[in-house]
Design an enzyme around this catalytic site. Structure first.
Site, short mmCIF file in Angstrom:
data_model
loop_
_atom_site.label_atom_id
_atom_site.label_comp_id
_atom_site.label_asym_id
_atom_site.label_seq_id
_atom_site.Cartn_x
_atom_site.Cartn_y
_atom_site.Cartn_z
N TRP A 233 0.80 -1.23 0.00
CA TRP A 233 0.00 0.00 0.00
C TRP A 233 0.83 1.27 0.00
O TRP A 233 0.30 2.36 -0.17
CB TRP A 233 -0.92 0.03 1.24
CG TRP A 233 -0.20 -0.35 2.52
CD1 TRP A 233 -0.24 -1.57 3.13
CD2 TRP A 233 0.67 0.47 3.33
NE1 TRP A 233 0.54 -1.58 4.25
CE2 TRP A 233 1.11 -0.33 4.40
CE3 TRP A 233 1.10 1.79 3.25
CZ2 TRP A 233 1.98 0.15 5.38
CZ3 TRP A 233 1.97 2.26 4.23
CH2 TRP A 233 2.40 1.45 5.28
N ASN A 234 2.15 1.18 0.24
CA ASN A 234 2.86 2.44 0.53
C ASN A 234 3.08 3.31 -0.72
O ASN A 234 3.03 4.53 -0.62
CB ASN A 234 4.18 2.16 1.28
CG ASN A 234 5.15 1.35 0.47
OD1 ASN A 234 4.76 0.48 -0.31
ND2 ASN A 234 6.42 1.62 0.65
N GLU B 80 10.55 -8.24 -3.46
CA GLU B 80 11.06 -6.93 -3.02
C GLU B 80 10.50 -6.74 -1.62
O GLU B 80 9.29 -6.53 -1.45
CB GLU B 80 10.56 -5.82 -3.95
CG GLU B 80 10.92 -5.99 -5.42
CD GLU B 80 12.37 -5.67 -5.74
OE1 GLU B 80 13.14 -5.36 -4.82
OE2 GLU B 80 12.72 -5.74 -6.92
N CYS C 276 10.25 1.22 1.88
CA CYS C 276 11.16 0.09 2.11
C CYS C 276 12.60 0.56 2.15
O CYS C 276 13.42 -0.02 2.83
CB CYS C 276 10.95 -0.93 1.00
SG CYS C 276 10.97 -0.18 -0.62
N GLU D 134 14.31 -5.89 -10.33
CA GLU D 134 13.27 -5.37 -11.22
C GLU D 134 13.64 -3.94 -11.64
O GLU D 134 14.77 -3.51 -11.43
CB GLU D 134 11.89 -5.40 -10.51
CG GLU D 134 11.36 -6.83 -10.32
CD GLU D 134 9.93 -6.90 -9.78
OE1 GLU D 134 9.41 -5.89 -9.28
OE2 GLU D 134 9.34 -8.00 -9.86
P1 NAD Z 1 2.30 -7.08 3.22
O1 NAD Z 1 3.33 -8.13 3.02
O2 NAD Z 1 1.43 -7.16 4.41
O3 NAD Z 1 1.30 -7.05 1.97
C1 NAD Z 1 1.77 -6.91 0.64
C2 NAD Z 1 0.75 -7.54 -0.30
O4 NAD Z 1 0.72 -8.96 -0.05
C3 NAD Z 1 -0.68 -7.05 -0.09
O5 NAD Z 1 -1.35 -6.99 -1.33
C4 NAD Z 1 -1.27 -8.13 0.81
O6 NAD Z 1 -2.66 -8.22 0.73
C5 NAD Z 1 -0.60 -9.38 0.26
N1 NAD Z 1 -0.51 -10.48 1.21
C6 NAD Z 1 -0.52 -10.43 2.57
N2 NAD Z 1 -0.40 -11.67 3.10
C7 NAD Z 1 -0.31 -12.52 2.05
C8 NAD Z 1 -0.15 -13.93 1.94
N3 NAD Z 1 -0.06 -14.71 3.02
N4 NAD Z 1 -0.06 -14.49 0.70
C9 NAD Z 1 -0.11 -13.70 -0.40
N5 NAD Z 1 -0.27 -12.36 -0.36
C10 NAD Z 1 -0.36 -11.77 0.85
O7 NAD Z 1 3.07 -5.68 3.14
P2 NAD Z 1 2.43 -4.21 3.33
O8 NAD Z 1 2.19 -3.98 4.78
O9 NAD Z 1 1.32 -4.02 2.35
O10 NAD Z 1 3.64 -3.29 2.83
C11 NAD Z 1 4.68 -2.88 3.64
C12 NAD Z 1 5.89 -3.76 3.44
O11 NAD Z 1 6.28 -3.76 2.07
C13 NAD Z 1 7.11 -3.28 4.19
O12 NAD Z 1 7.76 -4.36 4.79
C14 NAD Z 1 7.97 -2.67 3.10
O13 NAD Z 1 9.36 -2.63 3.39
C15 NAD Z 1 7.68 -3.55 1.94
N6 NAD Z 1 7.99 -2.87 0.69
C16 NAD Z 1 9.08 -3.28 -0.01
C17 NAD Z 1 9.43 -2.61 -1.18
C18 NAD Z 1 10.64 -3.00 -1.97
O14 NAD Z 1 10.74 -2.58 -3.11
N7 NAD Z 1 11.56 -3.77 -1.43
C19 NAD Z 1 8.65 -1.55 -1.63
C20 NAD Z 1 7.54 -1.17 -0.89
C21 NAD Z 1 7.20 -1.85 0.27
#
Ligand code: NAD
Length: 490
Positions: free
Chosen positions: A156-157, A254, A289, A468
């Site tokens: 979502w960020n 990621e 992130c 990516e």
């Molecule tokens: P999250 O892992 O909770 O959710 C990410 C996505 O995965 C959402 O669409 C969610 O609904 C889905 N999801 C959740 N549980 C799942 C499961 N068991 N199986 C399949 N899909 C599932 O993360 P968030 O809270 O939405 O985002 C924040 C996190 O994302 C932080 O840790 C941040 O560092 C990371 N992030 C990483 C990058 C990068 O490029 N490395 C970029 C942005 C955010």
């Protein structure tokens, strides 16, 4: 729970049609700018919806892969033009659903989406193979082929930009896509899908909305999905990797970070303070992130530099994300707000860290109406405390002094993450030596900007797998190589 005058009723995109979930259920999307305010109702999907979307993507794949790569690229370029025209709408939606400030975050994010489609739209001709010199009796070459159905799961960020980073290269390479946005921020992603759908054949891009459990897991498990591209939390990434292992399908991850910033005394000036604030992504409430959330400052300049930093942070305007005057908006959701507040409470009250600025959020006044947390910097922190080790994903920076650069690098690397790092020094030799010594997928020297399209992007250690956001990333993440060998002998 209060609601805006009329929350919109959204549909999702499956097989070229805008549909409800199979059982008609919905979930509410709230704006974090005002507690309990519903702005939209969105289909709450389950495994049956996922199955329908994956089958639609699989059905669209044979014809889509036959479209010449340059022609697929042309469609992406048309999407880019339409995104340009829709920037203001996208920016408002983003600000409303994520809480990110429109001027500093939401509008720049929307503008970058068009750049991403334009970049990958121009790369159709680069899906090249190689010839292999096996002697005069054989002719051997490699081809870049798409996987088939790609599951793109995004957080979502920075929801719409991350969706673009996956959708544009996956489509350019000839895959079809099922995109799953976060339940916190599905609205701008649906708007982007609406633009894409006017240019793409039915089923080439599908969007399924819902929770991680009800949509993400069945999508990652679906037998017709041939590749998963995931951005989100490290623990979720591990769960997805385990699911993918059952079917031996490739996964790009990621994930999270706790990125260090190492500051040498020769760079302890105002310009660096601005850079440190940018690298920490304070303007996105630290919800990045790549946030440089651990600041290692040389002891000789530690106190004066933190004072300069605090002086600048005190001037940041926090408030309504839709107000152009504000630099910083709200934390995305109540759950995330409570998590951030919990870390601040633990740092300040239970551990006795010194808040150089900020601290617990106000309980009265205009900021108490939404999920607002002011910029917070803690000193007197140890590198083994939770606030220095775990990803807070809020506007909370910890500062730790060092006297020997070897120790600074050791502390910087003493983490299971390895996404980004920032080095601040005017001595380029020192800066480069340090850049090479830190464990991170992306190191910046004397700047703290967000991801740049065209540069391979991804994490070391538990911050990710694969790359990516670039030509190399597209080839690595969204194509598989086939070797073809022909007998030219008699
Ligand atoms: P999250 O892992 O909770 O959710 C990410 C996505 O995965 C959402 O669409 C969610 O609904 C889905 N999801 C959740 N549980 C799942 C499961 N068991 N199986 C399949 N899909 C599932 O993360 P968030 O809270 O939405 O985002 C924040 C996190 O994302 C932080 O840790 C941040 O560092 C990371 N992030 C990483 C990058 C990068 O490029 N490395 C970029 C942005 C955010």
């Amino acid at each position: 729970m209060s609601a805006v005058a009329s929350p919109t009723r959204e549909k999702m995109l499956v097989g070229g049609e805008w549909v409800e979930s199979a059982d008609g259920r919905t979930f509410d999307v709230e704006t974090p700018a005002k507690r309990g305010t519903v702005v939209a109702q969105v289909p709450r999907s389950g495994p049956a919806d996922v199955d329908r979307a994956v089958r639609a993507a699989a059905a669209a794949f044979p014809a889509w892969r036959e479209v010449a790569p340059r022609d697929r690229g042309r469609l992406l370029l048309r999407i880019a033009d339409d995104v340009d025209a829709a920037v203001e709408d996208l920016a408002r939606t983003l600000a409303m659903e994520t809480g990110n400030a429109i001027r500093t975050q939401a509008r720049p994010e929307a503008e970058l989406v068009a750049d991403v489609f334009r970049y990958f739209g121009g790369l159709g001709g680069e899906l090249k193979g190689e010839t292999v010199p096996l002697g005069e009796q054989m002719f051997s070459y490699t081809r870049r082929e798409p996987f088939g159905v790609v599951a793109a799961i995004v957080p979502w960020n920075v929801p719409v930009l991350i969706a673009a980073w996956k959708v544009a290269p996956a489509l350019c390479a000839g895959n079809t896509v099922v995109l799953k946005p976060s339940a916190n921020a599905p609205l701008a992603v649906l708007e982007l899908a609406r633009i894409c759908q006017t240019h793409l054949p039915k089923g080439v891009l599908n969007v399924v909305t819902g929770t991680g459990e009800e949509v993400g897991t069945p999508l990652a498990e679906h037998p017709l999905v041939r590749k998963i591209s995931f951005t989100g939390n490290t623990e979720t990434g591990k769960a997805i990797l385990r699911l993918a292992a059952d079917r031996i399908i490739p996964v790009t991850l990621e994930l999270g970070g706790k990125s260090p910033q190492i500051l040498f005394p020769d760079a302890a000036d105002e310009r660096t303070a601005d850079g440190v604030i940018a690298a920490m992504r304070f303007a996105r409430q630290g919800q990045s992130c790549t946030a440089g959330s651990r600041l290692f400052v040389h002891e000789s300049v530690f106190d004066p530099f933190l004072e300069t930093l605090a002086g600048k942070l005190a001037k940041m305007k926090v408030g309504d994300p839709l107000d152009e005057a504000n630099d910083m908006g709200a934390i995305v959701s109540r759950q995330q707000f409570e998590k951030v507040v919990g870390y601040i409470d633990e740092g300040a009250r239970q551990r006795g860290a010194r808040a150089v600025i900020g601290g617990l959020p106000p309980t009265e006044g205009p900021l108490a109406a939404g999920y607002y947390v002011e910029p917070t910097v803690f000193a007197n922190v140890r590198n083994d405390w939770r606030i220095a080790r775990e990803e807070i994903f809020g506007p909370v920076l910890v500062a730790i002094p060092w006297s020997d650069v070897g120790d600074a690098v050791r502390m910087a690397n003493d983490t299971h993450y390895g996404l980004a790092a920032y080095i601040w020094s005017r001595d380029i030799t020192k800066a480069l030596r340090t850049a090479h010594a830190v464990d991170a997928g992306w190191v910046q020297i004397n700047q703290g900007i967000g991801q740049v399209v065209g540069q391979p992007y991804g994490g070391f250690k538990e911050s990710g797998l694969g790359r990516e956001n670039s030509l190399e990333g597209m080839l690595e993440s969204f194509t598989q190589r086939k070797s073809v060998t022909i007998n030219l002998g008699s």
